[in-house]
Scaffold this motif. Structure first.
Motif, PDB file in Angstrom:
ATOM      1  N   SER A   1      65.880 -26.573  -4.010  1.00 46.09           N
ATOM      2  CA  SER A   1      66.317 -25.359  -3.330  1.00 46.09           C
ATOM      3  C   SER A   1      67.295 -25.719  -2.228  1.00 46.09           C
ATOM      4  O   SER A   1      67.207 -26.795  -1.640  1.00 46.09           O
ATOM      5  CB  SER A   1      65.107 -24.638  -2.726  1.00 46.09           C
ATOM      6  OG  SER A   1      65.513 -23.564  -1.918  1.00 46.09           O
TER       7      SER A   1
ATOM      8  N   ASN B   1      67.380 -23.710   0.368  1.00 46.48           N
ATOM      9  CA  ASN B   1      66.744 -23.060   1.510  1.00 46.48           C
ATOM     10  C   ASN B   1      65.328 -23.615   1.694  1.00 46.48           C
ATOM     11  O   ASN B   1      64.371 -23.035   1.195  1.00 46.48           O
ATOM     12  CB  ASN B   1      66.711 -21.549   1.318  1.00 46.48           C
ATOM     13  CG  ASN B   1      66.166 -20.827   2.530  1.00 46.48           C
ATOM     14  OD1 ASN B   1      65.706 -21.435   3.494  1.00 46.48           O
ATOM     15  ND2 ASN B   1      66.216 -19.512   2.480  1.00 46.48           N
TER      16      ASN B   1
ATOM     17  N   ILE C   1      63.419 -23.570   4.190  1.00 52.16           N
ATOM     18  CA  ILE C   1      62.543 -22.716   4.992  1.00 52.16           C
ATOM     19  C   ILE C   1      61.783 -21.760   4.076  1.00 52.16           C
ATOM     20  O   ILE C   1      60.609 -21.492   4.267  1.00 52.16           O
ATOM     21  CB  ILE C   1      63.344 -21.955   6.063  1.00 52.16           C
ATOM     22  CG1 ILE C   1      63.913 -22.968   7.063  1.00 52.16           C
ATOM     23  CG2 ILE C   1      62.483 -20.917   6.766  1.00 52.16           C
ATOM     24  CD1 ILE C   1      64.896 -22.402   8.029  1.00 52.16           C
ATOM     25  N   GLN C   2      62.467 -21.252   3.063  1.00 48.17           N
ATOM     26  CA  GLN C   2      61.843 -20.327   2.120  1.00 48.17           C
ATOM     27  C   GLN C   2      60.816 -21.059   1.250  1.00 48.17           C
ATOM     28  O   GLN C   2      59.658 -20.692   1.209  1.00 48.17           O
ATOM     29  CB  GLN C   2      62.917 -19.686   1.250  1.00 48.17           C
ATOM     30  CG  GLN C   2      62.387 -18.684   0.262  1.00 48.17           C
ATOM     31  CD  GLN C   2      63.494 -18.154  -0.636  1.00 48.17           C
ATOM     32  OE1 GLN C   2      64.509 -18.802  -0.828  1.00 48.17           O
ATOM     33  NE2 GLN C   2      63.278 -16.977  -1.179  1.00 48.17           N
ATOM     34  N   ARG C   3      61.252 -22.085   0.550  1.00 48.73           N
ATOM     35  CA  ARG C   3      60.374 -22.902  -0.285  1.00 48.73           C
ATOM     36  C   ARG C   3      61.196 -24.022  -0.890  1.00 48.73           C
ATOM     37  O   ARG C   3      62.404 -23.921  -1.028  1.00 48.73           O
ATOM     38  CB  ARG C   3      59.719 -22.110  -1.412  1.00 48.73           C
ATOM     39  CG  ARG C   3      60.724 -21.584  -2.433  1.00 48.73           C
ATOM     40  CD  ARG C   3      60.209 -21.749  -3.852  1.00 48.73           C
ATOM     41  NE  ARG C   3      61.305 -21.532  -4.763  1.00 48.73           N
ATOM     42  CZ  ARG C   3      62.004 -22.502  -5.333  1.00 48.73           C
ATOM     43  NH1 ARG C   3      61.734 -23.748  -5.111  1.00 48.73           N
ATOM     44  NH2 ARG C   3      62.997 -22.240  -6.153  1.00 48.73           N
TER      45      ARG C   3
END
Length: 149
Positions: free
Chosen positions: A126, A128, A130-132
């Motif tokens: 990913s 991102n 922070i998201q996963r």
């Protein structure tokens, strides 16, 4: 026909883009968090846009020095987890194309223990974290690309 960028042109593009994003964020007075987010997103986008040229450049210099990677490679953005905003890129390598295709970024984790400082670079699926994110097994970091800002 794709036009290849040389190392100096790629560096100039990254620096110019980072400076323009920083200037735009300051001019709009969006605040520190939004400015850092904009720089991170723009930096990641730029790394992705010129990653084939950077990958070719790294493969050429390592081949010329007799230490070429025997497998599949690509360049992805480095996303920092923790303090500070950084723009960076890493070349990752694997023995299978599917592992390389699953790799979207490299997570940079930093920590300190006593007087030691460690940085872990983890290929992830990913852009991102922070998201996963999940570690992509069978992929390693083969080169780091730094841009002096």
């Amino acid at each position: 026909m794709k036009k290849k960028l040389n190392g100096k042109t790629a560096t100039a593009l990254i620096c110019a883009f980072a400076l323009s994003v920083t200037s735009a964020a300051m001019a709009l007075d969006l605040g520190d968090i939004l400015k850092k987010g904009a720089i991170g997103i723009a930096g990641g986008w730029l790394v992705t846009a010129i990653s084939p040229q950077m990958n070719d450049f790294i493969n050429t210099i390592t081949f010329n020095k007799g230490v070429a990677y025997d497998g599949y490679t690509k360049v992805v953005p480095i996303v920092s987890i923790g303090d500070g905003t950084r723009i960076g890129a890493a070349q990752v390598g694997a023995t299978t194309q599917s592992a390389i295709d699953r790799t979207k970024a490299v997570a940079q984790l930093e920590g300190e223990f006593s007087s030691l400082r460690a940085t872990a670079l983890i290929p992830i699926d990913s852009t991102n974290p922070i998201q996963r994110f999940r570690r992509v097994k069978g992929v390693g970091v083969t080169a780091i690309i730094n841009v002096k800002l």
